[in-house]
Design an enzyme around this catalytic site. Structure first.
Site, PDB file in Angstrom:
ATOM      1  CD  GLU A   1       4.285   1.137  -8.946  1.00  0.00           C
ATOM      2  OE1 GLU A   1       5.251   1.560  -8.317  1.00  0.00           O
ATOM      3  OE2 GLU A   1       3.671   0.112  -8.623  1.00  0.00           O
TER       4      GLU A   1
ATOM      5  CG  ASP B   1      -3.567   9.922  14.856  1.00  0.00           C
ATOM      6  OD1 ASP B   1      -4.635   9.285  14.735  1.00  0.00           O
ATOM      7  OD2 ASP B   1      -2.870   9.898  15.887  1.00  0.00           O
TER       8      ASP B   1
ATOM      9  CG  ASP C   1      -2.528   2.152  -4.543  1.00  0.00           C
ATOM     10  OD1 ASP C   1      -2.200   1.299  -5.384  1.00  0.00           O
ATOM     11  OD2 ASP C   1      -1.765   3.031  -4.111  1.00  0.00           O
TER      12      ASP C   1
ATOM     13  CG  ASP D   1      -4.074   5.361  16.254  1.00  0.00           C
ATOM     14  OD1 ASP D   1      -3.764   6.368  15.572  1.00  0.00           O
ATOM     15  OD2 ASP D   1      -4.683   4.385  15.781  1.00  0.00           O
TER      16      ASP D   1
ATOM     17  CG  ASP E   1       1.152  -1.846  -6.121  1.00  0.00           C
ATOM     18  OD1 ASP E   1       1.735  -0.806  -5.803  1.00  0.00           O
ATOM     19  OD2 ASP E   1       1.559  -2.986  -5.810  1.00  0.00           O
TER      20      ASP E   1
ATOM     21  CG  HIS F   1       3.921   5.386  -1.776  1.00  0.00           C
ATOM     22  ND1 HIS F   1       3.449   5.589  -3.066  1.00  0.00           N
ATOM     23  CD2 HIS F   1       3.967   4.055  -1.589  1.00  0.00           C
ATOM     24  CE1 HIS F   1       3.220   4.411  -3.618  1.00  0.00           C
ATOM     25  NE2 HIS F   1       3.514   3.465  -2.752  1.00  0.00           N
ATOM     26  CG  ASP F   2       6.936   3.238  -3.840  1.00  0.00           C
ATOM     27  OD1 ASP F   2       6.733   2.864  -2.667  1.00  0.00           O
ATOM     28  OD2 ASP F   2       6.240   2.854  -4.803  1.00  0.00           O
TER      29      ASP F   2
HETATM   30  C1  GLC Z   1       4.465  -0.581  -5.601  1.00  0.00           C
HETATM   31  C2  GLC Z   1       4.121   0.328  -4.454  1.00  0.00           C
HETATM   32  C3  GLC Z   1       5.073   0.064  -3.334  1.00  0.00           C
HETATM   33  C4  GLC Z   1       4.925  -1.357  -2.905  1.00  0.00           C
HETATM   34  C5  GLC Z   1       5.076  -2.331  -4.076  1.00  0.00           C
HETATM   35  C6  GLC Z   1       4.528  -3.678  -3.732  1.00  0.00           C
HETATM   36  O1  GLC Z   1       5.690  -0.290  -6.145  1.00  0.00           O
HETATM   37  O2  GLC Z   1       4.100   1.650  -4.875  1.00  0.00           O
HETATM   38  O3  GLC Z   1       4.890   0.931  -2.255  1.00  0.00           O
HETATM   39  O4  GLC Z   1       5.869  -1.682  -1.926  1.00  0.00           O
HETATM   40  O5  GLC Z   1       4.373  -1.902  -5.205  1.00  0.00           O
HETATM   41  O6  GLC Z   1       3.138  -3.623  -3.619  1.00  0.00           O
HETATM   42 CA    CA Z   2      -5.325   7.199  14.026  1.00  0.00          CA
END
Ligand code: GLC
Ligand code: CA
Length: 562
Positions: free
Chosen positions: A259, A21, A98, A25, A199, A332-333
């Protein structure tokens, strides 16, 4: 074999909300990323994959996009983006964006139009169906709990959303949708980005309604409230990707990774075939879904090493010479890899993080490092549901406890093990308040272990997880066998060791990883009795014969010249 730059690259994933950051914020932003580019250069990575930074109401942290060609205000401006991109390129790195095109936000102007009336020109941009007997058109479930259908009173119909109800699915059958998406992609390519991470791209082609105009019903598991839409690898997905490839991807020098939930090795050979007609590689899910139970991912079961080896090896051997692998243990998932596959107790956290990195980075494919993984960052003991931010976790708590399938206490325990927020706590930069991530109040709690695990401390310590990753990345550049060698699993029956070889011409590597906290004996294959240590996570001088591996010890040996 013809080598493309992405065959040799190491990718680093940034989840911008939690990276750095710059303005206090409490939310990570683009200028924060720019300020940390030297850190990434120091680590030695080649490519940054940036999770979504587009305009979004943040129902799913940017995976719900309301304008594909604008930057989310909280993250900065398009000028900030351009400066970041220039900074990345100046340092000889690349940027992969992404691409979230299975769905948009419900605030996207296309959807605002689409829901307005039946004869709106945008109506067909999304997937609308009549209800059945006053209920949803069928029993498809959303990945974020509940039905995948949302009733919309304005036109008395339902729209499809495989994720949250604020993420309506685009209708890829509609040529105009594809035209819009491809020209948006082209716009980003002309800006100079270097690729896309796509994605849930395996879900874009939905199985068509049957003759009666009804969708096929979802597959129900006993006790399920809703079924699985079975949308993965739908009937036209390869056709769409080939069209995307012809019209956009093939016109630039890009890296693409899809993905692909529900992908098999057979399907992967189509998505990521070496002939380059679709994508460069896919993210498969088999190894991260291992051990899932009756409540799907909500379980405390640990991954079984033998099964893990078998799956990783299957992807290594079956794709070899036909398609290209991506290598990942976290993103991140997913929960933090050291907590899930290693051991995050203070005693073994660093050594097991290094072991996992060795095991993954010595395989064939393009390795992905998720932010903080290079520090050995761990799961977080969220004190209560108050600290949970993720829509998937929050919806699951509601659905599963209301259905009496679990208790809140148990769910909190599962979330600490498997919830997506484990990966989303702020990057731990140093031991100042809030781990140096922000001068303000962070949007999600900082993992209290930042005083022990943080970048400043690891940069200063040559024996740290950070420096180990740096060495692994550098090795990939020195040793062709790491990029191109053929893979072979040894000791498939061992419950504690993951052992494999890589062979390229005369060159041969042996990788040995102890996945337990016990010492383990191992007899080296004869040809490796004379070998040198490429990398290892314990001090060790020479090697030979029968060795005793320390807890979580990893070794990569190179056979001495013939
Ligand atoms: C993918 C992303 C995930 C998201 C989902 C819907 O799996 O990695 O973070 O919630 O798609 O876009
Ligand atoms: Ca910020």
């Amino acid at each position: 074999m013809k080598t493309a730059w992405w065959n040799e690259a190491v990718v680093y994933q940034i989840y911008p909300r939690s990276f750095m950051d710059s303005n206090g914020d409490g939310i990570g932003d683009l200028n924060g990323i720019t300020s940390k580019l030297d850190y990434l250069k120091e680590l030695g990575i080649d490519v940054i994959w940036l999770s979504p930074v587009y305009q979004s109401p943040n129902d799913d942290n940017g995976y719900d996009i309301s304008d594909y060609q604008a930057i989310m205000e909280e993250f900065g401006t398009m000028e900030d983006f351009d400066r970041m991109l220039a900074g990345i390129h100046e340092r000889g790195m690349k940027l992969v964006m992404d691409l979230v095109v299975n769905h948009t936000s419900d605030e996207h102007p296309w959807f605002v139009e689409s829901r307005a009336s039946m004869d709106n020109p945008y109506r067909d941009y999304y997937i609308w169906r009549e209800g059945t007997d006053g209920k949803e058109p069928n029993n498809w479930g959303s990945c974020f709990s509940g039905s995948a259908w949302q009733y919309d009173a304005a036109t008395d119909m339902y729209y499809l959303h495989l994720f949250s109800r604020r993420q309506p699915d685009l209708n890829w059958e509609n040529e105009k949708v594809r035209d819009e998406l491809f020209s948006m992609m082209d716009w980003w390519c002309r800006k100079g980005i270097d690729g896309f991470r796509m994605d849930v791209i395996s879900l874009i082609s939905k199985p068509l309604p049957d003759g009666s105009g009804r969708f096929l019903d979802g597959r129900m598991q006993p006790g399920d409230l809703y079924g699985d839409p079975g949308c993965a690898n739908g009937p036209r997905v390869h056709e769409y990707l080939q069209e995307m490839n012809r019209r956009v991807l093939s016109r630039y020098d890009l890296m693409t990774v899809g993905e692909c939930a529900g992908v098999t090795t057979e399907e992967a050979k189509r998505y990521a075939s070496l002939d380059g007609t679709e994508l460069n590689m896919v993210f498969q899910f088999e190894h991260v879904e291992l051990g899932d139970g009756e409540l799907g991912k909500w379980t405390d079961r640990r991954v079984d090493l033998k099964e893990f080896k078998q799956i990783m090896s299957k992807w290594q051997t079956e794709l070899s010479g036909k398609a290209w692998n991506s290598l990942y243990l976290s993103n991140h998932d997913q929960p933090r890899s050291v907590s899930r596959f290693g051991n995050d107790s203070p005693k073994y956290q660093a050594v097991s993080a290094k072991m996992l990195a060795t095991c993954l980075h010595m395989m064939q494919g393009t390795p992905y490092i998720y932010q903080g993984e290079e520090l050995g960052m761990t799961n977080c003991e969220f004190p209560s549901f108050e600290e949970i931010r993720d829509i998937e976790s929050l919806n699951a708590v509601k659905e599963l406890t209301e259905a009496g399938k679990t208790t809140p206490e148990e769910m909190l325990r599962f979330i600490r093990l498997r919830g997506r927020d484990n990966a989303r706590t702020p990057m731990q930069w140093d031991n100042s308040p809030q781990a140096g991530f922000t001068k303000g109040e962070p949007w999600i709690m900082v993992n209290p272990n930042y005083t022990r695990i943080n970048a400043a401390q690891e940069l200063a310590d040559l024996d740290s997880v950070f420096h180990y990753y740096k060495k692994l990345i550098a090795l990939r550049r020195q040793e062709t066998v790491i990029v191109h060698g053929a893979y072979q699993l040894l000791e498939p029956e061992s419950e504690s060791l993951f052992v494999y070889t890589r062979t390229y011409g005369e060159e041969k590597l042996l990788v040995i990883c102890n996945f337990t906290e016990h010492e383990e004996e191992y007899q080296l294959p004869e040809e490796f009795e004379e070998s040198s240590i490429l990398i290892g996570n314990y001090p060790r001088k020479n090697i030979g014969g029968r060795i005793c591996l320390k807890p979580y010890e990893a070794l990569a040996l190179k056979r001495n010249g013939l």
